[in-house]
Design a protein around this motif. Structure first.
Motif, short mmCIF file in Angstrom:
data_model
loop_
_atom_site.label_atom_id
_atom_site.label_comp_id
_atom_site.label_asym_id
_atom_site.label_seq_id
_atom_site.Cartn_x
_atom_site.Cartn_y
_atom_site.Cartn_z
N LYS A 62 -13.14 56.21 43.89
CA LYS A 62 -14.49 55.63 44.01
C LYS A 62 -14.73 55.07 45.42
CE LYS A 62 -13.65 52.69 40.68
NZ LYS A 62 -12.26 53.14 40.40
N SER A 63 -13.78 54.24 45.88
CA SER A 63 -13.96 53.64 47.22
C SER A 63 -13.91 54.71 48.30
CB SER A 63 -12.87 52.60 47.48
OG SER A 63 -12.99 51.53 46.56
N THR A 64 -13.05 55.71 48.11
CA THR A 64 -12.96 56.80 49.09
C THR A 64 -14.29 57.55 49.17
OG1 THR A 64 -10.60 57.02 48.61
CG2 THR A 64 -11.66 58.90 49.66
N LEU B 116 -22.76 49.74 47.06
CA LEU B 116 -22.06 48.54 46.56
C LEU B 116 -20.75 48.96 45.91
CD1 LEU B 116 -25.06 46.70 44.81
CD2 LEU B 116 -24.34 46.52 47.20
N ASP B 117 -19.63 48.50 46.48
CA ASP B 117 -18.32 48.79 45.91
C ASP B 117 -17.78 47.48 45.33
OD1 ASP B 117 -15.87 49.81 45.22
OD2 ASP B 117 -15.34 50.51 47.24
N GLU B 118 -17.52 47.44 44.03
CA GLU B 118 -17.13 46.22 43.32
C GLU B 118 -18.15 45.10 43.60
OE1 GLU B 118 -13.02 45.23 43.99
OE2 GLU B 118 -12.40 47.32 43.93
N PRO B 119 -19.41 45.32 43.16
CA PRO B 119 -20.52 44.47 43.59
C PRO B 119 -20.42 42.99 43.25
CG PRO B 119 -21.21 45.98 41.87
CD PRO B 119 -19.87 46.43 42.33
#
Ligand SMILES: Nc1ncnc2c1ncn2[C@@H]1O[C@H](COP(=O)(O)OP(=O)(O)OP(=O)(O)O)[C@@H](O)[C@H]1O
Ligand SMILES: [Mg+2]
Length: 209
Positions: free
Chosen positions: A44-46, A159-162
């Motif tokens: 996901k983050s990648t 938004l990553d881990e919002p």
């Protein structure tokens, strides 16, 4: 606000020949949003970094248009906002100095003090604006990342881990940012939280066989 489109076509990412994900395709335009879900380590983050232009894809293409014209990756920073665990703040500057610096980087016109006040108030940090960021709590740092991300009213918000480190009031603040972005631009959220995924009009799951 400019009208933006994002087209991700058959994107694959490998690290040291190890496949993280492949064949990821979707397209989004103004008012559309996507949740990226998947187990820990599914990429996901990648994928967020590839979309933000911070990492290149191993295969496939990521293309952006603004008002019908294709956008170069160098100009992406004017149109994109990112909140993520890997975003670094300047610890030895105050909250408002961090925003002034960013505002200058993004605009030829220098920093916009009225807009800086507006976003610091929106994220609840106006009273603490002159304190060094190193003295902020982790939730306050997360709030400052929101001030960073929306300062220039980006067409594309990632938004990553919002809601990491945020209290109930902080989560409500994020929900307002999300609602505003869903009216005016494109939103992408990487999360495994069902409530956060529900902010988005579509979703993809990474890491499926
Ligand atoms: N720079 C890197 N070099 C090598 N491997 C990497 C690198 N960055 C990430 N990876 C690997 O890529 C995979 C995906 O990582 P990523 O952080 O994108 O997952 P994620 O879905 O965001 O996980 P989480 O839910 O824990 O946040 C993991 O196996 C990770 O170890
Ligand atoms: Mg992640």
């Amino acid at each position: 606000m400019n009208s933006m489109t994002l087209t991700v076509d058959k994107v694959a990412k490998e690290f040291n020949r190890r496949s993280i994900f492949r064949d990821v395709s979707f397209s989004l335009s103004q008012g559309q949003s996507l949740a990226i879900t998947g187990r820990n380590g599914s990429g996901k983050s990648t994928l967020i970094k590839v979309i933000a232009g911070l990492l290149s894809a191993t295969r496939g293409t990521v293309a952006y248009t603004v008002d019908g014209n294709s956008l170069n990756v160098e100009d992406l920073r004017y149109h994109i906002g990112l909140v993520s665990p890997y975003l670094q703040l300047y610890d030895e500057f105050s909250g408002s100095e961090n925003l002034e610096l960013l505002s200058k980087i993004r605009s030829d016109l220098g920093s916009d003090s009225k807009r800086i006040q507006e976003v610091l108030e929106a994220v609840g940090l106006w009273e603490r604006r002159s304190d060094y960021v190193r003295t902020y709590s982790s939730g306050m740092k997360q709030r400052l990342k929101y001030a960073f991300a929306v300062l220039h009213r980006p067409s594309l918000l990632l938004l990553d881990e919002p809601t990491s480190n945020l209290d109930q009031n902080g989560i409500t603040m994020v929900a307002q940012v999300v609602a505003e972005q869903n009216r005016s631009g494109i939103l992408i959220v990487a999360t495994n939280d069902a409530d956060e995924a529900a902010w988005c009009s579509s979703s993809i799951e990474l890491g499926l066989p």
